[in-house]
Design a protein around this motif. Structure first.
Motif, short mmCIF file in Angstrom:
data_model
loop_
_atom_site.label_atom_id
_atom_site.label_comp_id
_atom_site.label_asym_id
_atom_site.label_seq_id
_atom_site.Cartn_x
_atom_site.Cartn_y
_atom_site.Cartn_z
N ARG A 337 0.98 -1.20 -0.03
CA ARG A 337 -0.10 -0.02 0.07
C ARG A 337 0.97 1.24 0.11
O ARG A 337 2.07 1.27 0.20
CB ARG A 337 -0.99 -0.01 1.27
N SER A 338 0.31 2.30 -0.05
CA SER A 338 1.12 3.56 -0.30
C SER A 338 0.85 4.38 1.30
O SER A 338 0.04 4.19 1.68
CB SER A 338 0.71 4.38 -1.40
N PHE A 339 1.87 5.22 1.22
CA PHE A 339 1.73 5.83 2.58
C PHE A 339 2.10 7.61 2.17
O PHE A 339 2.55 7.78 1.24
CB PHE A 339 2.88 5.56 3.56
N THR A 343 4.97 10.03 6.02
CA THR A 343 5.14 8.92 6.85
C THR A 343 6.42 8.30 6.25
O THR A 343 7.12 7.70 7.09
CB THR A 343 4.01 8.28 6.65
N LEU A 344 6.44 8.12 4.93
CA LEU A 344 7.91 7.55 4.26
C LEU A 344 8.75 8.04 4.92
O LEU A 344 9.90 7.41 5.14
CB LEU A 344 7.62 7.67 2.75
N ALA A 345 9.02 9.46 5.02
CA ALA A 345 10.28 10.13 5.39
C ALA A 345 10.56 9.50 6.69
O ALA A 345 11.97 9.34 7.17
CB ALA A 345 10.22 11.59 5.38
N ASP A 361 16.58 2.46 -14.03
CA ASP A 361 15.65 3.69 -13.41
C ASP A 361 16.23 4.94 -14.09
O ASP A 361 17.46 5.20 -14.07
CB ASP A 361 15.77 3.40 -11.89
N GLY A 362 15.10 5.59 -14.58
CA GLY A 362 15.56 6.95 -15.03
C GLY A 362 16.32 7.74 -14.05
O GLY A 362 17.51 8.05 -14.21
N MET A 363 16.10 7.93 -12.90
CA MET A 363 16.58 8.55 -11.82
C MET A 363 16.45 7.64 -10.62
O MET A 363 17.37 6.88 -9.95
CB MET A 363 15.99 9.88 -11.39
N ASN A 364 15.40 7.53 -10.10
CA ASN A 364 15.11 6.98 -8.74
C ASN A 364 15.10 7.83 -7.43
O ASN A 364 16.18 8.28 -7.21
CB ASN A 364 15.75 5.71 -8.24
#
Ligand code: ADQ
Length: 453
Positions: A337-339, A343-345, A361-364
């Protein structure tokens, strides 16, 4: 100052609170000079019910266009995500191609052009985003639009030897000549594009400008970034929040390794899961001492390759957990799921290790966000794929090749055992870099180049 018009497939709508860093950067750019954001509304409707939704929020106007199911299937699920996405990520064997889907992709680009052209003025600066909309400038030019138009490709660009496997490459790539500026993530992408223009399309080059059909197009790299100071601030301010406290408490003094990716085959998740399993097999001393939290919200589940990836990862996490788990410890915590960004930080901040191991990955941005979120005094270590654009800017990370399982295992061990002094030194160099090269520097440089500076 010219008005800015941003055109992208998805638009972060005014009320969208979960919009990421890119959306914030576009909003900031649009606010500066006033502007218009045009794109798909996210709605699928019958042909006769198509609407162009107009809305304003402060200095920004939004124009959002509905698509039909058939258009979405051919343009978005088909050519954009089953043809271009795998090919541009160096995976021609995953690429599916059909003429009908390419025709649908071109038709939606034409439709976008027809709907946005009446809203444009010749002194506007138009900024088109990503692989869904490569032919848009060519469509706009054919309607007589004279404004300066720039394009930014968020994903990698493979060398011409791979690009030519796309059956319609000549038709598609020649449309890039309708832009005044084509921006890519890193210099390797720019060289690949120059090689394609010169070697396949036979154009001439002068400095970083190519000439095609009498029009000049500048090609340059603009490595995208994050709002470094904001992520750093968030990572501290959320530490008291319930989600962060609960995660910390659940670890019970064990170390935390973290991965955060859209569930996408370019992100190298099966190899990452396998490497973590192998690490536990070879390093018994780490069993029960480290948990790996992989956050991977499903994306593009209507595309079969994405559904297959999801069940493959469930099996892999299940197998590793079945083999090594204890009543009070699960090695892989796999969360679909996403956050909220903040919260991710906080999650990044309490982790000792990040595993960012895409196959391409282009950048990431996750790699950059992880660095920005660390505590200066006791920062975590970053294991980073040499095939992410970010690796060129963050050489102080533990750089690994995701196709080399032994090196992945070494990288995990190196990260978990790295002395604090070394972690501090490596982190400080990366953080300093990201403070200067942040998302605002990125958008300002692109726009200055589009103005012709
Ligand atoms: P993505 O492939 O989506 O982007 P990435 O650069 O890592 O990859 O950006 C993902 C963003 O989504 C990050 O800001 C991350 O924090 C956020 N995110 C991921 N998982 C999340 C979750 N579970 N909950 C909330 N947020 C989550 C494409 C290209 C990249 C390029 C970017 C920007 O593939 O290479 O860096 O565009 O140009």
């Amino acid at each position: 100052m010219s008005r800015l018009v941003v055109i992208s497939n998805r638009v972060a709508q005014p009320r969208e609170t979960r919009a990421g860093g890119l959306a914030a950067a576009m909003r900031a750019a649009l606010k500066e000079a006033g502007g218009l954001w045009f794109g798909w509304s996210g709605k699928l409707v019958a042909e006769g019910e198509r609407t162009l939704h107009r809305e304003s929020a402060g200095a920004i106007d939004y124009a959002l266009l509905d698509l039909t199911r058939e258009e979405y299937d051919a343009y978005y699920l088909g050519f954009s995500n089953r043809t271009l996405w795998p090919l541009l990520h160096f995976q021609p064997t995953v690429m599916q191609y059909s003429r009908a889907q390419y025709a649908g992709y071109r038709a939606v680009n034409q439709l976008f052009a027809q709907k946005v052209a009446p809203l444009l003025r010749d002194d506007d600066h138009v900024w088109v985003h990503d692989y869904h909309l490569i032919p848009l400038a060519a469509e706009l030019r054919s309607l007589g639009v004279g404004a300066r138009i720039g394009f930014f490709l968020h994903i990698p660009l493979p060398p011409p030897e791979l690009l030519v496997t796309l059956p319609c490459h000549l038709d598609l790539m020649a449309t890039m000549g309708a832009y005044d500026l084509v921006g890519v993530q890193v210099k390797d992408d720019a060289s690949a594009l120059f090689r394609y223009f010169l070697g396949v399309l036979g154009t001439s080059r002068s400095g970083d400008v190519v000439e095609l059909g009498g029009r000049q197009t500048r090609i340059a790299a603009f490595p995208i970034s994050i709002d470094t100071a904001e992520v750093a601030r968030q990572s501290q301010s959320v530490l008291g929040n319930a989600a962060i406290r609960k995660l910390r408490a659940s670890l019970a003094d064990r170390k935390l390794a973290i991965g955060v990716d859209r569930l996408d085959y370019s992100k190298g998740l099966p190899r990452r899961f396998a490497a973590f399993g192998r690490f536990l097999a070879e390093h018994r001393e780490w069993r029960s001492r480290v948990s790996f939290l992989q956050i991977a919200p499903p994306s593009r589940q209507e595309v079969p390759e994405y559904r297959e990836l999801r069940s493959r990862l469930e099996r892999s996490a299940g197998a590793t957990n079945g083999r090594y788990a204890e009543p009070d410890w699960v090695p892989i915590r796999y969360v679909n799921r996403s956050f909220a960004q903040a919260t991710l930080a906080g999650f990044y901040r309490i982790a000792q290790l990040a595993l960012v191991t895409p196959l391409r990955d282009g950048m990431n941005l996750v790699a950059k966000e992880f660095v920005a979120a660390q505590s200066p005094d006791d920062p975590g270590a970053l294991v980073l794929s040499c095939f992410a654009g970010a690796a060129l800017e963050l050489p102080q990370a533990i750089i690994i090749n995701p196709y080399d399982p032994e090196r992945m295992v070494e990288g995990i061990e190196q990260g978990l055992t790295m002395p604090r002094n070394e972690r501090r030194e490596r982190w400080a160099a990366m953080f300093e870099h990201l403070l200067v090269r942040d998302i605002n520097a990125w958008r300002r440089e692109f726009l200055a180049a589009l103005e012709g500076d």
